[in-house]
Design a protein around this motif. Structure first.
Motif, mmCIF file in Angstrom:
data_model
loop_
_atom_site.group_PDB
_atom_site.id
_atom_site.type_symbol
_atom_site.label_atom_id
_atom_site.label_comp_id
_atom_site.label_asym_id
_atom_site.label_seq_id
_atom_site.Cartn_x
_atom_site.Cartn_y
_atom_site.Cartn_z
ATOM 1 N N LEU A 1 1.027 -1.276 -0.170
ATOM 2 C CA LEU A 1 -0.035 -0.118 0.274
ATOM 3 C C LEU A 1 0.945 1.532 0.136
ATOM 4 C CD1 LEU A 1 -2.674 1.236 0.446
ATOM 5 C CD2 LEU A 1 -2.570 0.847 2.932
ATOM 6 N N LYS A 2 1.327 1.513 0.659
ATOM 7 C CA LYS A 2 2.791 2.600 1.026
ATOM 8 C C LYS A 2 3.745 2.501 -0.264
ATOM 9 C CE LYS A 2 2.886 2.488 6.184
ATOM 10 N NZ LYS A 2 4.235 2.117 7.717
ATOM 11 N N LEU A 3 4.046 1.558 -0.847
ATOM 12 C CA LEU A 3 4.720 1.692 -1.876
ATOM 13 C C LEU A 3 4.231 2.365 -3.276
ATOM 14 C CD1 LEU A 3 6.694 -0.963 -2.380
ATOM 15 C CD2 LEU A 3 7.667 1.135 -1.681
ATOM 16 N N LEU A 4 2.650 1.901 -3.675
ATOM 17 C CA LEU A 4 1.303 2.139 -4.912
ATOM 18 C C LEU A 4 1.245 3.400 -4.141
ATOM 19 C CD1 LEU A 4 -0.327 -0.216 -5.744
ATOM 20 C CD2 LEU A 4 1.552 0.429 -6.780
ATOM 21 N N ARG A 5 0.978 4.118 -2.270
ATOM 22 C CA ARG A 5 0.410 5.416 -1.799
ATOM 23 C C ARG A 5 2.157 6.924 -2.442
ATOM 24 N NH1 ARG A 5 2.842 8.219 1.486
ATOM 25 N NH2 ARG A 5 1.721 10.287 2.093
ATOM 26 N N ARG A 6 2.757 6.077 -2.746
ATOM 27 C CA ARG A 6 3.616 6.889 -3.075
ATOM 28 C C ARG A 6 4.562 7.675 -4.092
ATOM 29 N NH1 ARG A 6 9.798 7.297 -4.104
ATOM 30 N NH2 ARG A 6 11.062 8.518 -2.425
ATOM 31 N N ALA A 7 4.263 6.195 -5.238
ATOM 32 C CA ALA A 7 4.375 6.307 -6.833
ATOM 33 C C ALA A 7 3.271 7.567 -7.221
ATOM 34 C CB ALA A 7 4.261 5.258 -7.315
ATOM 35 N N ILE A 8 1.699 7.427 -6.411
ATOM 36 C CA ILE A 8 0.996 8.017 -6.864
ATOM 37 C C ILE A 8 1.272 9.610 -6.629
ATOM 38 C CG2 ILE A 8 -1.322 8.789 -6.617
ATOM 39 C CD1 ILE A 8 -1.364 5.944 -5.834
ATOM 40 N N TYR A 9 1.495 10.290 -5.719
ATOM 41 C CA TYR A 9 2.311 11.019 -5.028
ATOM 42 C C TYR A 9 3.063 11.700 -6.162
ATOM 43 C CZ TYR A 9 -0.170 11.437 -0.512
ATOM 44 O OH TYR A 9 -1.564 12.201 0.290
ATOM 45 N N ARG A 10 4.264 10.656 -6.059
ATOM 46 C CA ARG A 10 5.326 11.539 -7.282
ATOM 47 C C ARG A 10 4.947 11.874 -8.556
ATOM 48 N NH1 ARG A 10 10.516 11.039 -5.907
ATOM 49 N NH2 ARG A 10 10.478 12.960 -7.843
#
Length: 381
Positions: free
Chosen positions: A212-221
């Motif tokens: 979840l955190k990996l995808l969330r970080r990619a979205i924010y980038r």
């Protein structure tokens, strides 16, 4: 428990459940009531159980100081009169089906993360209004013996490197093409065949949170360089149901954002359009490209016909890159980011990890391709 303590506990229990149903997070409720997040969780869970109990039994339990019903399932209530004669009543609160609530645990992991108000685009997208970025994520297998936690480092580095070099575009679509998680549950086996996986079974909740955190970080980038971001999470053969927890949690996290759309769907076949371009994502574990093409032309004839400039079938599953022209479209497998597992190493399969993004024009199809590579495995490491 004194009468005052009882009244205080029941009031907190009632208020916590009410505030939760109003949409407040556990952190916000804890701050408002002046108790810990763990206490909020127990108050809410106990209140939900209490709602389904006979009022007389509930009142008797409370009178005897049994206010926390989380671990209570059944028992006897014995009443005696002045002469010592008594009556007894057996109660059963039903099984506790939520030993661990993955949805609540994952949402709690996101509670203290700032919402989108703090996100600003750090680069102008002027001149990119006709372009969209299609980012393919294939077979991350979070939790597997593929390099976790090294996978997190490699993934974040690749995202940072790739996003920093992307051509200007106003819209981004993140395709998570299946097998986001190595295992579907704590059993640590493939759901269909039951083969054991290279995964720590007791860490399924942690692995789900990491994914979840990996995808969330990619979205924010991506939000830093694009006006809007759309996310499609596809089921894989390793995580045919486990991916849903990540998808729902991300949808809840970004629910109030007008810049992020998390597509909540378990459809095996879908179409993502951009002008006269269309992407057709699927994990690729059941049907070959030619068969997939037949499905989309049959089930989505209008979308297929409208995509006159560019049609792309996007699949994963095989952990290596391959591209082929079919009649009327292009089909492509994408590389995974991590190195090979023990089985693959033993058979001499040393895949090269990379992350791929395509920049597509509304009317002219794919115009640019940006790739971030991971150093290949060497020396049998």
């Amino acid at each position: 428990m004194s009468l005052n303590d009882l009244e205080k506990y029941l009031r907190e229990q009632s208020e916590a459940l009410f505030l939760s149903r109003q949409g407040m997070s556990h952190s916000e409720i804890a701050k408002k009531l002046g108790i810990s997040k763990d206490a909020v969780y127990r108050r809410i869970k106990s209140a939900k159980r209490a709602e389904n109990i006979d009022p007389q039994i509930r009142a008797e339990l409370y009178n005897r100081g049994m206010t926390d019903l989380n671990g209570l399932r059944s028992g006897w209530l014995i009443q005696k009169d002045e002469k010592g004669a008594g009556t007894s009543l057996y109660f059963d609160l039903g099984p506790d089906n939520e030993k661990i609530s993955f949805a609540e645990a994952i949402l709690n992991a996101l509670e203290d993360i700032p919402k989108l108000d703090s996100i600003e685009k750090c680069r102008e997208t002027r001149g990119g209004e006709e372009f969209a970025t299609w980012l393919a994520l294939a077979d991350l297998h979070v939790g597997g013996d593929y390099g976790n936690p090294k996978l997190e480092v490699d993934f974040n580095r690749a995202i940072d490197d790739l996003v920093g070099r992307l051509p200007k575009a106003t819209h981004a679509v993140l395709f998570e093409l299946g097998d986001l998680l190595e295992a579907n549950d704590h059993k640590g086996v493939t759901p269909n065949s039951g083969n054991p996986l290279d995964v720590k079974r007791e860490d399924h909740l942690k692995n789900t949170t990491v994914a979840l955190k990996l995808l969330r970080r990619a979205i924010y980038r991506l939000l830093e360089t694009h006006d809007t971001v759309e996310v499609h999470i596809i089921k894989g053969n390793h995580d045919p149901t486990a991916y849903i927890a990540v998808m729902i949690a991300l949808a809840e996290h970004f629910a109030e954002s007008d810049r992020v759309k998390i597509v909540v769907s378990d459809d095996d076949y879908r179409v993502v359009t951009w002008g006269q371009c269309a992407a057709f994502p699927n994990h690729g574990d059941k049907l070959k490209w030619e068969q997939l093409k037949d499905v989309w032309t049959d089930q989505f004839p209008d979308e297929w016909a409208a995509a006159k400039a560019h049609r792309l079938i996007m699949t994963a599953h095989f952990h290596h890159d391959r591209r082929r022209d079919l009649v009327g479209c292009t089909a492509e497998h994408y590389r995974t980011l991590h190195g090979p597992n023990k089985w693959a190493k033993g058979n001499g399969f040393f895949s090269r990890g990379s992350l791929t993004a395509m920049t597509v024009h509304l009317d002219e199809g794919e115009q640019y391709r940006t790739v971030s590579n991971i150093r290949p495995t060497r020396g049998g490491i």
